[in-house]
Scaffold this motif. Sequence first.
Motif, short mmCIF file in Angstrom:
data_model
loop_
_atom_site.label_atom_id
_atom_site.label_comp_id
_atom_site.label_asym_id
_atom_site.label_seq_id
_atom_site.Cartn_x
_atom_site.Cartn_y
_atom_site.Cartn_z
N UNK A 156 -102.82 -29.15 -79.04
CA UNK A 156 -103.83 -29.60 -79.99
C UNK A 156 -103.34 -29.44 -81.42
N UNK A 157 -103.85 -30.30 -82.30
CA UNK A 157 -103.40 -30.29 -83.70
C UNK A 157 -104.27 -29.42 -84.58
N UNK A 158 -105.44 -29.04 -84.07
CA UNK A 158 -106.33 -28.25 -84.90
C UNK A 158 -107.12 -29.07 -85.90
N UNK A 159 -107.21 -30.39 -85.68
CA UNK A 159 -107.95 -31.26 -86.61
C UNK A 159 -109.30 -31.70 -86.06
N UNK A 160 -109.48 -31.64 -84.75
CA UNK A 160 -110.69 -32.21 -84.14
C UNK A 160 -111.97 -31.62 -84.68
N UNK A 161 -112.09 -30.28 -84.65
CA UNK A 161 -113.32 -29.65 -85.11
C UNK A 161 -113.46 -29.75 -86.63
N UNK A 162 -112.33 -29.68 -87.36
CA UNK A 162 -112.40 -29.82 -88.82
C UNK A 162 -112.94 -31.18 -89.21
N UNK A 163 -112.47 -32.23 -88.54
CA UNK A 163 -112.96 -33.57 -88.83
C UNK A 163 -114.41 -33.71 -88.38
N UNK A 164 -114.72 -33.15 -87.22
CA UNK A 164 -116.10 -33.24 -86.72
C UNK A 164 -117.08 -32.58 -87.68
N UNK A 165 -116.71 -31.42 -88.21
CA UNK A 165 -117.60 -30.74 -89.15
C UNK A 165 -117.84 -31.59 -90.39
N UNK A 166 -116.80 -32.25 -90.86
CA UNK A 166 -116.97 -33.08 -92.06
C UNK A 166 -117.83 -34.30 -91.77
N UNK A 167 -117.68 -34.88 -90.57
CA UNK A 167 -118.54 -35.99 -90.19
C UNK A 167 -120.00 -35.53 -90.06
N UNK A 168 -120.20 -34.34 -89.49
CA UNK A 168 -121.56 -33.80 -89.37
C UNK A 168 -122.17 -33.58 -90.75
N UNK A 169 -121.38 -33.07 -91.68
CA UNK A 169 -121.88 -32.88 -93.04
C UNK A 169 -122.26 -34.21 -93.68
N UNK A 170 -121.45 -35.25 -93.43
CA UNK A 170 -121.79 -36.57 -93.95
C UNK A 170 -123.12 -37.06 -93.40
N UNK A 171 -123.43 -36.67 -92.16
CA UNK A 171 -124.68 -37.07 -91.53
C UNK A 171 -125.81 -36.08 -91.81
N UNK A 172 -125.61 -35.23 -92.85
CA UNK A 172 -126.63 -34.27 -93.30
C UNK A 172 -127.03 -33.33 -92.18
N UNK A 173 -126.04 -32.86 -91.44
CA UNK A 173 -126.32 -31.98 -90.31
C UNK A 173 -125.59 -30.66 -90.41
N UNK A 174 -125.52 -29.98 -89.26
CA UNK A 174 -124.89 -28.67 -89.19
C UNK A 174 -124.26 -28.51 -87.81
N UNK A 175 -123.16 -27.76 -87.76
CA UNK A 175 -122.45 -27.56 -86.50
C UNK A 175 -122.01 -26.10 -86.41
N UNK A 176 -122.09 -25.54 -85.22
CA UNK A 176 -121.64 -24.16 -85.01
C UNK A 176 -121.26 -23.97 -83.54
N UNK A 177 -120.60 -22.86 -83.25
CA UNK A 177 -120.13 -22.54 -81.90
C UNK A 177 -120.58 -21.13 -81.55
N UNK A 178 -121.03 -20.98 -80.32
CA UNK A 178 -121.46 -19.68 -79.82
C UNK A 178 -120.61 -19.31 -78.60
N UNK A 179 -120.19 -18.05 -78.56
CA UNK A 179 -119.39 -17.56 -77.44
C UNK A 179 -119.55 -16.05 -77.34
N UNK A 180 -119.59 -15.57 -76.11
CA UNK A 180 -119.70 -14.12 -75.87
C UNK A 180 -118.35 -13.44 -75.78
N UNK A 181 -117.27 -14.19 -75.89
CA UNK A 181 -115.95 -13.57 -75.84
C UNK A 181 -115.01 -14.33 -74.93
N UNK A 182 -113.79 -13.85 -74.82
CA UNK A 182 -112.78 -14.50 -73.99
C UNK A 182 -113.20 -14.49 -72.53
N UNK A 183 -112.98 -15.64 -71.87
CA UNK A 183 -113.27 -15.77 -70.45
C UNK A 183 -114.73 -16.00 -70.13
N UNK A 184 -115.59 -16.12 -71.15
CA UNK A 184 -117.02 -16.27 -70.90
C UNK A 184 -117.55 -17.63 -71.35
#
Length: 738
Positions: free
Chosen positions: A543-571
């Motif tokens: 992976x290039x590490x651009x997917x989520x960065x671009x997605x966040x900027x698109x979400x901001x353009x659409x006046x929205x918000x994006x976040x990720x939730x995780x309880x830790x590795x393997x979960x």
Amino acid sequence: MEVCNCIEPQWPADELLMKYQYISDFFIAIAYFSIPLELIYFVKKSAVFPYRWVLVQFGAFIVLCGATHLINLWTFTTHSRTVALVMTTAKVLTAVVSCATALMLVHIIPDLLSVKTRELFLKNKAAELDREMGLIRTQEETGRHVRMLTHEIRSTLDRHTILKTTLVELGRTLALEECALWMPTRTGLELQLSYTLRHQHPVEYTVPIQLPVINQVFGTSRAVKISPNSPVARLRPVSGKYMLGEVVAVRVPLLHLSNFQINDWPELSTKRYALMVLMLPSDSARQWHVHELELVEVVADQVAVALSHAAILEESMRARDLLMEQNVALDLARREAETAIRARNDFLAVMNHEMCTPMHAIIALSSLLQETELTPEQRLMVETILKSSNLLATLMNDVLDLSRLEDGSLQLELGTFNLHTLFREVLNLIKPIAVVKKLPITLNLAPDLPEFVVGDEKRLMQIILNIVGNAVKFSKQGSISVTALVTKSDTRAADFFVVPTGSHFYLRVKVKDSGAGINPQDIPKLFTKFAQTQSLATRSSGGSGLGLAISKRFVNLMEGNIWIESDGLGKGCTAIFDVKLGISERPNESKQSGIPKVPAIPRHSNFTGLKVLVMDENGVSRMVTEGLLVHLGCEVTTVSSNEECLGVVSHEHKVVFMDVCLPGVENYQIALRIHEKFTKQRHQRPLLVALTGNTDKSTKEKCMSFGLDGVLLKPVSLDNMRDVLSDLLECRVLYEGM
């Protein structure tokens, strides 16, 4: 000898006579007491009467007479009739005369005041007026000098000129022998002789600020007379044959001066004072007058105001110069940034153009090679080439999108589309990869989710594909669920609030996987470009590490918000985003509303005999496109220039592919010339399709404005070309991927 009794025998008192005497004494006493009161009134009103003591003596005599008669009221005894008659007559006459005198004074006093004393009164009044006029003239003269000095002081805002002008004008106006100004030093513990009237460069003489004479002057706002032998008054050498003139000193407030320094003057933030000393000429009997002291006090205040104005001007000029320097630096930085952005965009556009040709050749030839008979090992190699080439093409597009997002040139293209169909298309694209990894994907659409919405369909699909693709990429087992619903309320982010309206709503998408999971401390880094987590699963998945960065900027353009939730590795983890979409007023309106469509015909899969013209200046790209079309059964004619294309194109060609990768409008002019060539036979004009690697909005707008029927993005695979030709012949319009 018989003694002769010469005294008349006593007569008994006549009650009537006694009564008359009693009444007469009473009125005489009243008259005697009223006359002094009238004389007191006369003296009080006649301020210029020259013989007041005579009146006072006369008043005392009358009071005593009145008292004598008043006493007679209590000393009546038996008298002879003759004595009683004489006393009665005298007292009656005295009473009449006294009363007449008292009454006459009432009328005479006003005449005396108006006639006899008027001349002296007028003289005294004239003298008083002369004194008042002299005072007024003195005040006017003082005011004129104050105005003159104020004008001279405020004619400049240079602090040195203000102080020097003050001393010169005071010396000229008051005819001073010497005038000096003592300023506080940096430490504030001493006063330094900074300016004098007679010396251009005075000796830097200092005195302690705690001297009693200095404290005396600083303790009042009035001008204070000081001893000529005082340390602050020693402004010139002292000679025994001279009698030193009178000296006054006055404080000059330094009103909150900031960064204002005179001969090592400190930056003053609290109220301090300078000391002004003024000396009259030696060997003269001249003394300081009240109006001169008032003039000195007023001038000291004016100097303080002028100094504060000068300090404010200097501070504002300093701030202005600093601001101008900052503005110049910011403008230079802005121009450099704009130049860098243009250079970067030009570089990316050129690189995209230069990379499109080899990528087009690699993907097209690999897809053609895949149609031939290959050994399993060879087929695996070809599939690997195609997969790697597609990843590289995706990375190129991501870099271009990110560049346009950062410089603000990328804008959303709003249109009406079917939201439910979009989710099903995303799953159809992802399922083949998920099936290989044995990952079941479920889609849950809320019952109240609108079917037709207004928004940027392409960018929304790109966001969902990035997030769902990451879920598939980083999951080795388990399952993936995609949930879409209407956001009611959200308190997840403090700086984001959902405010739905009658024409808009917020779409919430949740993508939950049972993959590798993420460390909580790594979550903030996920939306940074080129950033990757340090887990083994991430590194092994690429992976290039651009997917989520671009997605966040698109979400901001659409006046929205994006976040990720995780309880830790393997979960596993859950990616959630909200975007603002419009509610379509016409649910049946399609994305390409307003574009004319012809009646649908059965989808083409065989293009044998379809004549196609390919115009491309690059020989490799031209050969590759020709190979794809020939493999599909088309009869292909290739040209390498616009003029050659215009000469070859005819009504037998159904489709013309034109390369327009380079910027500018020269490559688009050929479309207008082809339209002109088929003006009389419009139904026989071939379909014009642009081949380009540019995905920006301007390319699409240029194509539409110059009359092209579609745009095909490079690189193109065999399957892609087959779908493009089918869509063209079915709809006669194509803006694939734009």
